[in-house]
Scaffold this motif. Sequence first.
Motif, PDB file in Angstrom:
ATOM      1  N   GLY A 164      12.264   3.502  -2.534  1.00  0.00           N
ATOM      2  CA  GLY A 164      11.670   2.196  -2.814  1.00  0.00           C
ATOM      3  C   GLY A 164      12.367   1.070  -2.077  1.00  0.00           C
ATOM      4  O   GLY A 164      11.724   0.167  -1.528  1.00  0.00           O
ATOM      5  N   GLY A 165      13.701   1.108  -2.040  1.00  0.00           N
ATOM      6  CA  GLY A 165      14.445   0.062  -1.345  1.00  0.00           C
ATOM      7  C   GLY A 165      14.223   0.104   0.146  1.00  0.00           C
ATOM      8  O   GLY A 165      14.074  -0.945   0.796  1.00  0.00           O
ATOM      9  N   GLU A 166      14.172   1.293   0.720  1.00  0.00           N
ATOM     10  CA  GLU A 166      13.929   1.429   2.158  1.00  0.00           C
ATOM     11  C   GLU A 166      12.523   0.955   2.514  1.00  0.00           C
ATOM     12  O   GLU A 166      12.318   0.286   3.525  1.00  0.00           O
ATOM     13  CB  GLU A 166      14.112   2.890   2.570  1.00  0.00           C
TER      14      GLU A 166
ATOM     15  N   GLU B 136       0.838  -1.186   0.000  1.00  0.00           N
ATOM     16  CA  GLU B 136       0.000   0.000   0.000  1.00  0.00           C
ATOM     17  C   GLU B 136       0.882   1.249   0.000  1.00  0.00           C
ATOM     18  O   GLU B 136       1.514   1.578   1.012  1.00  0.00           O
ATOM     19  CB  GLU B 136      -0.921  -0.003   1.221  1.00  0.00           C
ATOM     20  N   ALA B 137       0.933   1.954  -1.118  1.00  0.00           N
ATOM     21  CA  ALA B 137       1.888   3.049  -1.292  1.00  0.00           C
ATOM     22  C   ALA B 137       1.525   4.284  -0.479  1.00  0.00           C
ATOM     23  O   ALA B 137       2.402   5.068  -0.113  1.00  0.00           O
ATOM     24  CB  ALA B 137       1.985   3.407  -2.773  1.00  0.00           C
ATOM     25  N   ALA B 138       0.242   4.501  -0.175  1.00  0.00           N
ATOM     26  CA  ALA B 138      -0.197   5.741   0.472  1.00  0.00           C
ATOM     27  C   ALA B 138      -0.331   5.601   1.990  1.00  0.00           C
ATOM     28  O   ALA B 138      -0.977   6.419   2.635  1.00  0.00           O
ATOM     29  CB  ALA B 138      -1.514   6.198  -0.131  1.00  0.00           C
ATOM     30  N   LEU B 139       0.269   4.579   2.571  1.00  0.00           N
ATOM     31  CA  LEU B 139       0.141   4.344   4.004  1.00  0.00           C
ATOM     32  C   LEU B 139       1.023   5.334   4.763  1.00  0.00           C
ATOM     33  O   LEU B 139       2.249   5.223   4.770  1.00  0.00           O
ATOM     34  CB  LEU B 139       0.556   2.899   4.311  1.00  0.00           C
ATOM     35  N   ASP B 140       0.401   6.329   5.419  1.00  0.00           N
ATOM     36  CA  ASP B 140       1.151   7.401   6.083  1.00  0.00           C
ATOM     37  C   ASP B 140       1.299   7.084   7.570  1.00  0.00           C
ATOM     38  O   ASP B 140       0.650   7.672   8.438  1.00  0.00           O
ATOM     39  CB  ASP B 140       0.447   8.749   5.885  1.00  0.00           C
TER      40      ASP B 140
ATOM     41  N   GLN C 297      13.304   4.262  11.851  1.00  0.00           N
ATOM     42  CA  GLN C 297      12.057   3.758  12.425  1.00  0.00           C
ATOM     43  C   GLN C 297      11.007   4.847  12.690  1.00  0.00           C
ATOM     44  O   GLN C 297       9.812   4.551  12.732  1.00  0.00           O
ATOM     45  CB  GLN C 297      12.333   3.012  13.731  1.00  0.00           C
ATOM     46  N   HIS C 298      11.429   6.101  12.835  1.00  0.00           N
ATOM     47  CA  HIS C 298      10.468   7.172  13.095  1.00  0.00           C
ATOM     48  C   HIS C 298      10.131   7.980  11.841  1.00  0.00           C
ATOM     49  O   HIS C 298       9.402   8.964  11.914  1.00  0.00           O
ATOM     50  CB  HIS C 298      11.010   8.094  14.194  1.00  0.00           C
ATOM     51  N   ARG C 299      10.620   7.536  10.697  1.00  0.00           N
ATOM     52  CA  ARG C 299      10.300   8.178   9.426  1.00  0.00           C
ATOM     53  C   ARG C 299       8.975   7.641   8.898  1.00  0.00           C
ATOM     54  O   ARG C 299       8.624   6.473   9.089  1.00  0.00           O
ATOM     55  CB  ARG C 299      11.401   7.900   8.399  1.00  0.00           C
ATOM     56  N   SER C 300       8.265   8.475   8.174  1.00  0.00           N
ATOM     57  CA  SER C 300       7.044   8.025   7.507  1.00  0.00           C
ATOM     58  C   SER C 300       7.410   7.133   6.323  1.00  0.00           C
ATOM     59  O   SER C 300       8.425   7.350   5.652  1.00  0.00           O
ATOM     60  CB  SER C 300       6.243   9.225   7.012  1.00  0.00           C
ATOM     61  N   LEU C 301       6.564   6.166   6.056  1.00  0.00           N
ATOM     62  CA  LEU C 301       6.779   5.323   4.880  1.00  0.00           C
ATOM     63  C   LEU C 301       6.790   6.161   3.602  1.00  0.00           C
ATOM     64  O   LEU C 301       7.487   5.829   2.639  1.00  0.00           O
ATOM     65  CB  LEU C 301       5.674   4.264   4.775  1.00  0.00           C
TER      66      LEU C 301
END
Length: 264
Positions: free
Chosen positions: A143-145, A88-92, A134-138
Amino acid sequence: MNAALSAIDLNYGYRANTVIEGFDLDVTPGEWLGIVGPNGSGKSTVLRMLSRLISPQQGTVAMGGECISAMSTKGIARKLTMLSQTQEAALDITVRELVRRGRNPHLNWFEECRGEHELVVDWALQVTSMAELQHRSLLALSGGERQRAWLAMCMAQSPEILLLDEPTTYLDIAHQLELMELIRRLNKEQGLTVIMVLHDLNQAARYCDRIVAVKDGAIVREGRPSEVFQVEFFRDVFGIEAKVHDDDGVPVYLPCGIANSREG
């Protein structure tokens, strides 16, 4: 010892179109199995049946000798997880919030992810080299991260078996190799059983213990990469002429053109 995962006489299709027919497979605990084949051969359908995302019209999938159709969804998720091509690309949400979701199969309905479960989340972030992010938004990840973040969620399930459906498809070559090396480390150090559908045949040969080639819904070649990677294999399964070279024990193929016998 029971196989980690078994497929017994699987059949699947849409109306008159047979996708998989008479498919049998045993995967040894700790093995890295690569499933390869032409587009439309049924590779992803097999993976979806192995994960119980779809049910075979005939046949059985067993995990550790137990039929998965009789297992609870949580019972399966405690032992098996799957990483798809895309998520899911838009998962914030943050990376850590995503990885915490991997603990859901181990939590009661009223239980929060804390205590020992948070320690597993810490481990999953560390082993996938995602702790610093770990505290960054998806949404802020490359893409690799992002693919590593989803793999961290899979590892937080504490699975015995990891299924992957062409997980490197949309990654550049550096991130492809980074992900494959990470999975190899999990396979070797954690004893994780890996079943992966791969498009890149040279990556399959370099990383997999065994290769299963699927064409028209059936297994047509099976064995160690050095046993499978023969000129006839590329001609019969993929319809191409190829040269095969030995790279320090790893067979590497170079496509040379379309085989004369290819239909169409």
